[in-house]
Design a protein around this motif. Structure first.
Motif, PDB file in Angstrom:
ATOM      1  N   ARG A  97       0.836  -1.210   0.000  1.00 22.49           N
ATOM      2  CA  ARG A  97       0.000   0.000   0.000  1.00 22.49           C
ATOM      3  C   ARG A  97       0.865   1.253   0.000  1.00 22.49           C
ATOM      4  O   ARG A  97       0.539   2.242  -0.649  1.00 22.49           O
ATOM      5  N   ALA A  98       2.006   1.216   0.703  1.00 16.95           N
ATOM      6  CA  ALA A  98       2.873   2.400   0.796  1.00 16.95           C
ATOM      7  C   ALA A  98       3.726   2.565  -0.464  1.00 16.95           C
ATOM      8  O   ALA A  98       3.917   3.681  -0.942  1.00 16.95           O
ATOM      9  N   SER A  99       4.291   1.466  -0.981  1.00 17.51           N
ATOM     10  CA  SER A  99       5.175   1.532  -2.156  1.00 17.51           C
ATOM     11  C   SER A  99       4.855   0.366  -3.080  1.00 17.51           C
ATOM     12  O   SER A  99       5.531  -0.653  -3.041  1.00 17.51           O
ATOM     13  N   PRO A 100       3.802   0.521  -3.885  1.00 21.74           N
ATOM     14  CA  PRO A 100       3.343  -0.611  -4.691  1.00 21.74           C
ATOM     15  C   PRO A 100       4.339  -1.036  -5.769  1.00 21.74           C
ATOM     16  O   PRO A 100       5.251  -0.286  -6.122  1.00 21.74           O
ATOM     17  N   GLY A 101       4.144  -2.249  -6.262  1.00 26.99           N
ATOM     18  CA  GLY A 101       4.834  -2.679  -7.470  1.00 26.99           C
ATOM     19  C   GLY A 101       6.082  -3.502  -7.274  1.00 26.99           C
ATOM     20  O   GLY A 101       6.766  -3.803  -8.250  1.00 26.99           O
ATOM     21  N   ALA A 102       6.426  -3.857  -6.041  1.00 28.85           N
ATOM     22  CA  ALA A 102       7.616  -4.679  -5.838  1.00 28.85           C
ATOM     23  C   ALA A 102       7.335  -5.669  -4.712  1.00 28.85           C
ATOM     24  O   ALA A 102       7.651  -5.426  -3.559  1.00 28.85           O
ATOM     25  N   PRO A 103       6.715  -6.811  -5.056  1.00 26.44           N
ATOM     26  CA  PRO A 103       6.319  -7.753  -4.008  1.00 26.44           C
ATOM     27  C   PRO A 103       7.501  -8.351  -3.254  1.00 26.44           C
ATOM     28  O   PRO A 103       8.591  -8.498  -3.799  1.00 26.44           O
ATOM     29  N   LEU A 104       7.251  -8.699  -2.011  1.00 32.54           N
ATOM     30  CA  LEU A 104       8.202  -9.459  -1.198  1.00 32.54           C
ATOM     31  C   LEU A 104       8.238 -10.880  -1.758  1.00 32.54           C
ATOM     32  O   LEU A 104       7.193 -11.478  -1.998  1.00 32.54           O
ATOM     33  N   THR A 105       9.443 -11.418  -1.969  1.00 32.23           N
ATOM     34  CA  THR A 105       9.537 -12.819  -2.383  1.00 32.23           C
ATOM     35  C   THR A 105       9.833 -13.664  -1.153  1.00 32.23           C
ATOM     36  O   THR A 105      10.830 -13.442  -0.461  1.00 32.23           O
ATOM     37  N   VAL A 106       8.927 -14.603  -0.886  1.00 30.98           N
ATOM     38  CA  VAL A 106       9.042 -15.454   0.295  1.00 30.98           C
ATOM     39  C   VAL A 106       9.550 -16.819  -0.121  1.00 30.98           C
ATOM     40  O   VAL A 106       9.042 -17.410  -1.082  1.00 30.98           O
ATOM     41  N   GLY A 107      10.553 -17.325   0.604  1.00 34.95           N
ATOM     42  CA  GLY A 107      11.080 -18.661   0.334  1.00 34.95           C
ATOM     43  C   GLY A 107      10.443 -19.688   1.255  1.00 34.95           C
ATOM     44  O   GLY A 107       9.295 -19.533   1.679  1.00 34.95           O
ATOM     45  N   ASP A 108      11.198 -20.719   1.588  1.00 31.33           N
ATOM     46  CA  ASP A 108      10.642 -21.834   2.356  1.00 31.33           C
ATOM     47  C   ASP A 108      10.119 -21.426   3.725  1.00 31.33           C
ATOM     48  O   ASP A 108      10.758 -20.644   4.444  1.00 31.33           O
ATOM     49  N   LEU A 109       8.966 -22.018   4.056  1.00 38.98           N
ATOM     50  CA  LEU A 109       8.502 -22.037   5.446  1.00 38.98           C
ATOM     51  C   LEU A 109       8.744 -23.469   5.929  1.00 38.98           C
ATOM     52  O   LEU A 109       9.882 -23.855   6.116  1.00 38.98           O
TER      53      LEU A 109
END
Ligand SMILES: [Zn+2]
Length: 335
Positions: A97-109
């Protein structure tokens, strides 16, 4: 991957020879709004991060606002406690919402039922997750580097996506997006339900994030929390952060074992929930040992297996040795 307990044979109509076998569709994992509405009782994390398991694990959505499960990872390794998964979705949504357009990439849980998982010593109870740093292209425009990748960053916060390690013409220089990375970390740390216990991250990225926190005038309690939970890893953690959350108060009663340290704020939160902390006896910072030894590659092994490399890659890896074991004065070792 364990079979889905919800899957069952559908007897259907007995329709003689014309009966067609229609495969039952895979049950849909919960969507992002569903994840956020799941009750705390959905999941139970049991035991120690390096030897325990997970019941009722929640699948991280493959995609949610501001978040992406790393497409190069096995989707069977994206299960966590409801507190951790919801915390990741909420924090990533805040950044989006604050800085759109660059998703967090999540690895293994963790795996769906927790337990042993390849490439990790812990990640067994649904309370551990690897997240990649937000990155930018290291050029004049500095556009977000999307999707992010696990690219080691040097003490200036710079790295290179070498793509084909043998080909110097396809290299893409990148740098840490301290703004978004701090913004994500700050949102997660402020999330009392997620209750972050530790962040394993290399010292120079930790310093860069503390600088960013000061630059944006982050709340002092969050800055102090970050300084306190970031511990000294045994592996570089210069291309991702490993985040561990505390047992939820409900899970403590069901056999979830926290490790040291137990911060004053954590003791207060448990006391407020009327729960006595359970600290694993094997949780001394230095001497906790996983029951079965995980097969983790050393940097030298990974390097030997990577095949031919052009000279810039070799030079970077030589430099990397200098910070891979850099001491973090006055900080606890991560376990
Ligand atoms: Zn990890």
């Amino acid at each position: 991957m364990p079979s889905d307990p919800a899957a069952h044979e559908d007897p259907g109509e007995a329709n003689g020879a014309a009966a067609e076998v229609i495969p039952e569709p895979e049950p849909e994992p919960p969507s992002e709004p569903e994840v956020l509405s799941l009750p705390a009782s959905t999941s139970t994390s049991i035991g120690h991060p390096t030897s325990g398991r997970l019941e009722g694990g929640v699948a991280l959505p493959l995609q949610a606002p501001g978040l992406l499960f790393n497409p190069s990872k096995d989707p069977g390794s994206r299960y966590g406690t409801v507190e951790l998964v919801a915390g990741l979705v909420r924090a990533a949504g805040t950044v989006e919402r604050a800085s759109p357009g660059a998703p967090l990439t999540v690895g293994d849980l963790a795996r769906e039922g927790g337990g042993e998982i390849s490439g990790h010593a812990s990640h067994r109870t649904g309370r551990d997750v690897d997240v990649l740093f937000h990155l930018r292209h290291d050029d004049a425009e500095g556009a977000p580097f999307v999707p992010s990748k696990a690219i080691p960053l040097d003490p200036d916060g710079r790295g290179t996506d070498y793509v084909d390690l043998a080909d110097p013409t396809d290299d893409v220089p990148v740098r840490l997006d301290a703004e978004r990375t701090w913004s994500f970390v700050a949102a997660l740390l402020a999330d009392e339900a997620a209750a972050v216990q530790r962040i394993f991250v290399v010292e120079h990225v930790r310093s860069a994030l503390l600088d960013e926190a000061r630059r944006v005038g982050a709340p002092q309690d969050i800055v102090e929390r970050f300084a306190e939970v970031t511990c000294q890893p045994r592996f570089p953690h210069d291309d991702h952060m490993h985040i561990r959350v505390f047992c939820s108060p409900e899970d403590v009663a069901a056999g979830c074992e926290d490790t040291q340290p137990l911060y004053p704020w954590r003791k207060q939160a448990l006391a407020a929930a009327g729960v006595k902390p359970v600290i694993s006896r094997r949780s001394g910072d230095e001497d906790a040992k996983p029951k079965s030894k995980p097969k983790l590659k050393t940097l030298a092994q990974a390097r030997a297996e990577a095949g031919p490399m052009h000279e810039d890659v070799v030079e970077f890896l030589d430099r990397r040795a200098a910070w891979a074991k850099q001491p973090h004065p006055g900080r606890r070792w991560c376990r």
